[in-house]
Design an enzyme around this catalytic site. Structure first.
Site, PDB file in Angstrom:
ATOM      1  N   ALA A  12      -2.509  -4.777   1.982  1.00  0.00           N
ATOM      2  CA  ALA A  12      -1.775  -4.085   3.047  1.00  0.00           C
ATOM      3  C   ALA A  12      -2.667  -2.923   3.516  1.00  0.00           C
ATOM      4  O   ALA A  12      -3.871  -2.928   3.275  1.00  0.00           O
ATOM      5  CB  ALA A  12      -0.421  -3.622   2.519  1.00  0.00           C
ATOM      6  N   MET A  14      -3.429   0.158   2.570  1.00  0.00           N
ATOM      7  CA  MET A  14      -4.316   0.862   1.636  1.00  0.00           C
ATOM      8  C   MET A  14      -5.360  -0.077   1.033  1.00  0.00           C
ATOM      9  O   MET A  14      -6.549   0.240   0.977  1.00  0.00           O
ATOM     10  CB  MET A  14      -3.498   1.521   0.510  1.00  0.00           C
ATOM     11  CG  MET A  14      -2.634   2.668   0.948  1.00  0.00           C
ATOM     12  SD  MET A  14      -3.576   4.048   1.608  1.00  0.00           S
ATOM     13  CE  MET A  14      -4.220   4.799   0.126  1.00  0.00           C
ATOM     14  N   THR A  35       0.450 -12.969   0.177  1.00  0.00           N
ATOM     15  CA  THR A  35       0.519 -13.665   1.464  1.00  0.00           C
ATOM     16  C   THR A  35      -0.921 -13.835   1.938  1.00  0.00           C
ATOM     17  O   THR A  35      -1.583 -12.858   2.307  1.00  0.00           O
ATOM     18  CB  THR A  35       1.328 -12.821   2.481  1.00  0.00           C
ATOM     19  OG1 THR A  35       2.581 -12.495   1.881  1.00  0.00           O
ATOM     20  CG2 THR A  35       1.534 -13.547   3.787  1.00  0.00           C
ATOM     21  N   VAL A  76      -0.783  -2.781  -4.733  1.00  0.00           N
ATOM     22  CA  VAL A  76       0.465  -3.354  -4.218  1.00  0.00           C
ATOM     23  C   VAL A  76       1.564  -2.301  -4.299  1.00  0.00           C
ATOM     24  O   VAL A  76       1.367  -1.215  -4.852  1.00  0.00           O
ATOM     25  CB  VAL A  76       0.874  -4.626  -5.002  1.00  0.00           C
ATOM     26  CG1 VAL A  76      -0.173  -5.715  -4.825  1.00  0.00           C
ATOM     27  CG2 VAL A  76       1.097  -4.335  -6.477  1.00  0.00           C
ATOM     28  N   LYS A  77       2.705  -2.632  -3.741  1.00  0.00           N
ATOM     29  CA  LYS A  77       3.838  -1.714  -3.729  1.00  0.00           C
ATOM     30  C   LYS A  77       4.155  -1.254  -5.153  1.00  0.00           C
ATOM     31  O   LYS A  77       4.204  -2.089  -6.069  1.00  0.00           O
ATOM     32  CB  LYS A  77       5.037  -2.449  -3.128  1.00  0.00           C
ATOM     33  CG  LYS A  77       6.166  -1.591  -2.666  1.00  0.00           C
ATOM     34  CD  LYS A  77       7.219  -2.505  -2.028  1.00  0.00           C
ATOM     35  CE  LYS A  77       8.459  -1.752  -1.649  1.00  0.00           C
ATOM     36  NZ  LYS A  77       8.273  -0.847  -0.537  1.00  0.00           N
ATOM     37  N   ALA A  78       4.378   0.031  -5.324  1.00  0.00           N
ATOM     38  CA  ALA A  78       4.653   0.555  -6.666  1.00  0.00           C
ATOM     39  C   ALA A  78       5.960  -0.032  -7.195  1.00  0.00           C
ATOM     40  O   ALA A  78       6.887  -0.302  -6.431  1.00  0.00           O
ATOM     41  CB  ALA A  78       4.735   2.076  -6.604  1.00  0.00           C
ATOM     42  N   SER A 130      -5.376   9.311  -2.993  1.00  0.00           N
ATOM     43  CA  SER A 130      -4.744  10.035  -1.876  1.00  0.00           C
ATOM     44  C   SER A 130      -5.662  10.095  -0.674  1.00  0.00           C
ATOM     45  O   SER A 130      -6.874  10.206  -0.809  1.00  0.00           O
ATOM     46  CB  SER A 130      -4.369  11.456  -2.279  1.00  0.00           C
ATOM     47  OG  SER A 130      -3.876  12.132  -1.130  1.00  0.00           O
ATOM     48  N   GLY A 132      -4.276   8.486   2.481  1.00  0.00           N
ATOM     49  CA  GLY A 132      -3.722   7.573   3.474  1.00  0.00           C
ATOM     50  C   GLY A 132      -4.739   6.524   3.875  1.00  0.00           C
ATOM     51  O   GLY A 132      -5.736   6.284   3.175  1.00  0.00           O
ATOM     52  N   LYS A 184      -1.433  12.619  -9.480  1.00  0.00           N
ATOM     53  CA  LYS A 184      -1.168  12.157  -8.111  1.00  0.00           C
ATOM     54  C   LYS A 184       0.278  12.462  -7.707  1.00  0.00           C
ATOM     55  O   LYS A 184       0.564  12.844  -6.578  1.00  0.00           O
ATOM     56  CB  LYS A 184      -1.443  10.642  -7.992  1.00  0.00           C
ATOM     57  CG  LYS A 184      -1.046  10.031  -6.653  1.00  0.00           C
ATOM     58  CD  LYS A 184      -1.904  10.576  -5.549  1.00  0.00           C
ATOM     59  CE  LYS A 184      -1.662  10.181  -4.119  1.00  0.00           C
ATOM     60  NZ  LYS A 184      -0.684   9.363  -3.605  1.00  0.00           N
ATOM     61  N   ASN A 188       1.469  14.837  -4.640  1.00  0.00           N
ATOM     62  CA  ASN A 188       2.441  14.476  -3.610  1.00  0.00           C
ATOM     63  C   ASN A 188       3.590  15.475  -3.551  1.00  0.00           C
ATOM     64  O   ASN A 188       4.109  15.758  -2.475  1.00  0.00           O
ATOM     65  CB  ASN A 188       2.983  13.066  -3.854  1.00  0.00           C
ATOM     66  CG  ASN A 188       1.980  12.000  -3.472  1.00  0.00           C
ATOM     67  OD1 ASN A 188       0.776  12.259  -3.437  1.00  0.00           O
ATOM     68  ND2 ASN A 188       2.448  10.805  -3.193  1.00  0.00           N
TER      69      ASN A 188
HETATM   70  P1  NBP Z   1       2.848  -1.357   0.347  1.00  0.00           P
HETATM   71  O1  NBP Z   1       3.294  -0.307  -0.581  1.00  0.00           O
HETATM   72  O2  NBP Z   1       3.613  -1.557   1.606  1.00  0.00           O
HETATM   73  O3  NBP Z   1       2.789  -2.755  -0.448  1.00  0.00           O
HETATM   74  C1  NBP Z   1       2.461  -3.936   0.210  1.00  0.00           C
HETATM   75  C2  NBP Z   1       1.592  -4.803  -0.673  1.00  0.00           C
HETATM   76  O4  NBP Z   1       2.270  -5.139  -1.901  1.00  0.00           O
HETATM   77  C3  NBP Z   1       1.261  -6.130   0.001  1.00  0.00           C
HETATM   78  O5  NBP Z   1      -0.036  -6.497  -0.337  1.00  0.00           O
HETATM   79  C4  NBP Z   1       2.288  -7.055  -0.613  1.00  0.00           C
HETATM   80  O6  NBP Z   1       1.951  -8.401  -0.555  1.00  0.00           O
HETATM   81  C5  NBP Z   1       2.261  -6.570  -2.024  1.00  0.00           C
HETATM   82  N1  NBP Z   1       3.373  -7.071  -2.840  1.00  0.00           N
HETATM   83  C6  NBP Z   1       4.695  -6.799  -2.796  1.00  0.00           C
HETATM   84 BR1  NBP Z   1       5.497  -5.706  -1.591  1.00  0.00          BR
HETATM   85  N2  NBP Z   1       5.415  -7.447  -3.724  1.00  0.00           N
HETATM   86  C7  NBP Z   1       4.516  -8.210  -4.377  1.00  0.00           C
HETATM   87  C8  NBP Z   1       4.625  -9.112  -5.438  1.00  0.00           C
HETATM   88  N3  NBP Z   1       5.805  -9.358  -6.026  1.00  0.00           N
HETATM   89  N4  NBP Z   1       3.521  -9.756  -5.858  1.00  0.00           N
HETATM   90  C9  NBP Z   1       2.333  -9.526  -5.275  1.00  0.00           C
HETATM   91  N5  NBP Z   1       2.156  -8.640  -4.260  1.00  0.00           N
HETATM   92  C10 NBP Z   1       3.234  -7.997  -3.807  1.00  0.00           C
HETATM   93  O7  NBP Z   1       1.292  -1.172   0.734  1.00  0.00           O
HETATM   94  P2  NBP Z   1       0.455   0.154   1.024  1.00  0.00           P
HETATM   95  O8  NBP Z   1       1.150   1.060   1.971  1.00  0.00           O
HETATM   96  O9  NBP Z   1      -0.911  -0.329   1.339  1.00  0.00           O
HETATM   97  O10 NBP Z   1       0.442   0.904  -0.376  1.00  0.00           O
HETATM   98  C11 NBP Z   1      -0.097   0.319  -1.559  1.00  0.00           C
HETATM   99  C12 NBP Z   1       0.088   1.308  -2.695  1.00  0.00           C
HETATM  100  O11 NBP Z   1      -0.635   2.513  -2.397  1.00  0.00           O
HETATM  101  C13 NBP Z   1       1.531   1.753  -2.935  1.00  0.00           C
HETATM  102  O12 NBP Z   1       1.743   1.990  -4.288  1.00  0.00           O
HETATM  103  C14 NBP Z   1       1.640   3.048  -2.176  1.00  0.00           C
HETATM  104  O13 NBP Z   1       2.653   3.886  -2.672  1.00  0.00           O
HETATM  105  C15 NBP Z   1       0.243   3.635  -2.447  1.00  0.00           C
HETATM  106  N6  NBP Z   1      -0.221   4.609  -1.454  1.00  0.00           N
HETATM  107  C16 NBP Z   1       0.043   4.423  -0.150  1.00  0.00           C
HETATM  108  C17 NBP Z   1      -0.439   5.364   0.786  1.00  0.00           C
HETATM  109  C18 NBP Z   1      -0.186   5.163   2.251  1.00  0.00           C
HETATM  110  O14 NBP Z   1      -0.522   6.081   3.016  1.00  0.00           O
HETATM  111  N7  NBP Z   1       0.346   4.014   2.670  1.00  0.00           N
HETATM  112  C19 NBP Z   1      -1.185   6.457   0.347  1.00  0.00           C
HETATM  113  C20 NBP Z   1      -1.488   6.582  -1.005  1.00  0.00           C
HETATM  114  C21 NBP Z   1      -0.983   5.658  -1.901  1.00  0.00           C
HETATM  115  P3  NBP Z   1       2.442  -9.287   0.694  1.00  0.00           P
HETATM  116  O15 NBP Z   1       1.440  -9.033   1.786  1.00  0.00           O
HETATM  117  O16 NBP Z   1       2.375 -10.680   0.167  1.00  0.00           O
HETATM  118  O17 NBP Z   1       3.828  -8.854   1.037  1.00  0.00           O
END
Ligand code: NBP
Length: 474
Positions: A12, A14, A35, A76-78, A130, A132, A184, A188
């Site tokens: 996704a 990150m 996916t 992946v999603k936490a 951290s 984004g 971390k 936050n």
């Molecule tokens: P998301 O937190 O939105 O997670 C999406 C990802 O998790 C996709 O690759 C999705 O696969 C995968 N996933 C899920 Br949902 N359920 C799954 C499962 N059962 N098995 C395998 N894969 C699964 O993505 P993000 O925003 O890139 O964040 C990733 C991590 O980084 C999170 O922990 C988030 O808290 C942390 N983080 C995010 C940011 C930010 O700014 N976004 C900053 C710092 C840290 P799919 O494509 O098949 O649905």
């Protein structure tokens, strides 16, 4: 093709950007996502960097693509997704292989996973990232927890992809198991407080002084050239300057005032309370987001409580200079509470956290990067008196100098009927910490009165009781 140095699951926002960052630094990286369309999308968007990406359509293909010991980053999603991916990968790995959770995990989960995987001979690293999307692509701040020997395997990659402050990588191994994810989480938490305080300034200027967003944005841009120089002040200036293409209105005015939260702010508060601390500025920020979600109730409240509208007669205008100093003072308190929380957790879990190093790796790449962090790192290196950043000479002086501005700001906000929960929390903490004598003598007396809890006397000795006599209930 030669085997990839590292694997990455979760493409996704990150994960995809982190994969490109790793590839750009010259490390072949095998990539997988549940996916599989995301894998194809990444390969299509990678341009020249595709040469360093190895697409793996299945977990088995990912594992087969990696050099040993295998190291795989999970982005992946936490929560449950992390356990699901670990469940898929662990049976395919060999003793000595390393799984690295780079998401925003709760550190208790990290500790649990580390133990469970150790039983299978696998290493587990909890790695807070951290910055984004932009940070992931061009240099985040990276907070690592786990066994030092496991970190040694990936250290060159982590340091290569991290942000740099004057050449120093903003990445460090901070302690065992959950230490990186805890740091971390507190990062936050501080981020929540910082954002809330900036929003409180915006509210005071918008609703108290009737200034428009563009004007407030200009003020933030000016402040960003001074001691408040920081990423969050910088982007707030940009946000307030932006216009909505559809209506021509300031963009911020087209956004519903209901904020979400994913958990890290709340976890900071929960952990603080569990450790007998109160990170009250963070708590105020988390609470403010929860209240923001009560939009229908607040709209009703505007009618039901209309009679409580303050007269405003006693209120004075909030001056820009006061607001700048108030924000500086409140920010110092928020960071100080964050550091105190880190210190308390370090003692509780035996992590031996280096607070100075933590401040150093927050100087670039992360969301709370700011000019102040270099000074904070120096203060922490010199040793914090009584473990308190607000007592370090430079910060005690800054805080004292700005405290009256904070006081006037909170007073004006109260008289105007404008909520400033984080500013108020910062001021209350400051006023508590600068008074040797508080008011818990009365609380102790009350506790003794109804519960015979006993108290310490100022002239010595514990376990005393007061002359209240009578029937005690409790
Ligand atoms: P998301 O937190 O939105 O997670 C999406 C990802 O998790 C996709 O690759 C999705 O696969 C995968 N996933 C899920 Br949902 N359920 C799954 C499962 N059962 N098995 C395998 N894969 C699964 O993505 P993000 O925003 O890139 O964040 C990733 C991590 O980084 C999170 O922990 C988030 O808290 C942390 N983080 C995010 C940011 C930010 O700014 N976004 C900053 C710092 C840290 P799919 O494509 O098949 O649905």
């Amino acid at each position: 093709m030669a085997k990839a140095r590292i694997g990455l699951v979760g493409l996704a926002v990150m994960g995809a950007n982190l994969a490109l960052n790793i590839a750009e630094k010259g490390f072949p990286v095998a990539v997988h996502n549940r996916t599989t369309q995301r894998i194809d999308d990444l390969m299509a968007a990678a341009g020249d960097l595709a040469a360093n990406l190895v697409p793996a359509q299945t977990p088995e293909a990912l594992v087969a693509a990696l050099a040993k010991p295998r190291a795989i980053i999970l982005m992946v999603k936490a929560g449950a997704a992390v356990d699901a991916v670990i469940g898929q990968l662990a049976p395919l790995l060999d003793p000595g292989d390393i799984l690295i959770d780079a998401g925003n995990a709760n550190f208790h989960d990290t500790r649990r996973r580390e133990k469970a995987l150790a039983d299978q001979g696998l290493s587990f690293i909890g790695m807070g990232v951290s910055g984004g999307e932009e940070g992931a692509r061009h240099g985040p701040s990276i907070m690592v927890g786990g066994k030092p020997e496991s970190y040694a395997v990936i250290r060159d990659i982590v340091e290569a992809i991290a942000a740099r402050y004057k050449g120093d990588p903003c990445a460090a191994h901070l302690g065992p198991d959950g230490a990186g994810h805890f740091v971390k989480t507190v990062h936050n938490g501080i981020e929540y407080a910082d954002m809330q305080m900036i929003a409180e300034v915006y509210g005071l200027l918008r609703d108290g002084e009737h200034r428009n967003p563009a004007d407030i944005g200009k003020l933030f841009a000016e402040w960003n050239g001074g001691p408040l120089h920081s990423y969050l002040v910088e982007i707030s200036a940009k946000v307030l300057a932006a216009k909505d293409a559809a209506t021509g209105n300031p963009m911020v005015e087209m956004i519903l005032d209901k904020a979400g939260q994913k958990g890290t702010g709340r976890w900071s508060v929960i952990e603080a309370l569990g450790l007998g601390q109160s990170a009250s500025t963070i708590e105020a920020a988390v609470g403010a987001r929860s209240w923001s979600a009560l939009k229908p109730a607040r709209l009703a409240g505007a009618e039901i409580l209309a009679a409580a509208e303050p007269s405003g007669r006693e209120a004075h205008a909030v001056l820009d200079g006061d607001l700048e100093r108030a924000l500086l003072a409140a920010k110092i308190v928020a960071y100080a509470q964050g550091f105190a929380l880190l210190d308390a957790a370090s003692q509780e879990y035996g992590w031996d956290l280096d607070l100075a190093r933590i401040a150093e790796i927050w100087r670039e790449g992360c969301i709370i990067r700011s000019a102040m962090l270099d000074d904070m790192a120096r203060a922490a290196r010199d040793g914090l008196p009584h473990g308190q950043l607000i007592f370090a000479p430079e910060f005690a002086q800054k805080l004292s100098a700005a405290s009256n501005a904070l006081r006037r700001t909170v007073a004006a906000a109260a008289l105007k009927g404008l909520p400033v929960p984080a500013f108020s929390a910062a001021l209350a903490y400051f006023d508590t910490m600068r008074r040797g004598r508080g008011t818990t003598d009365l609380i102790q007396a009350q506790r003794d009165f109804f519960g015979a809890h006993g108290f310490e006397r100022i002239d010595g000795g514990a376990g005393h009781h007061g002359p209240w006599g009578g029937k005690r209930t409790g």
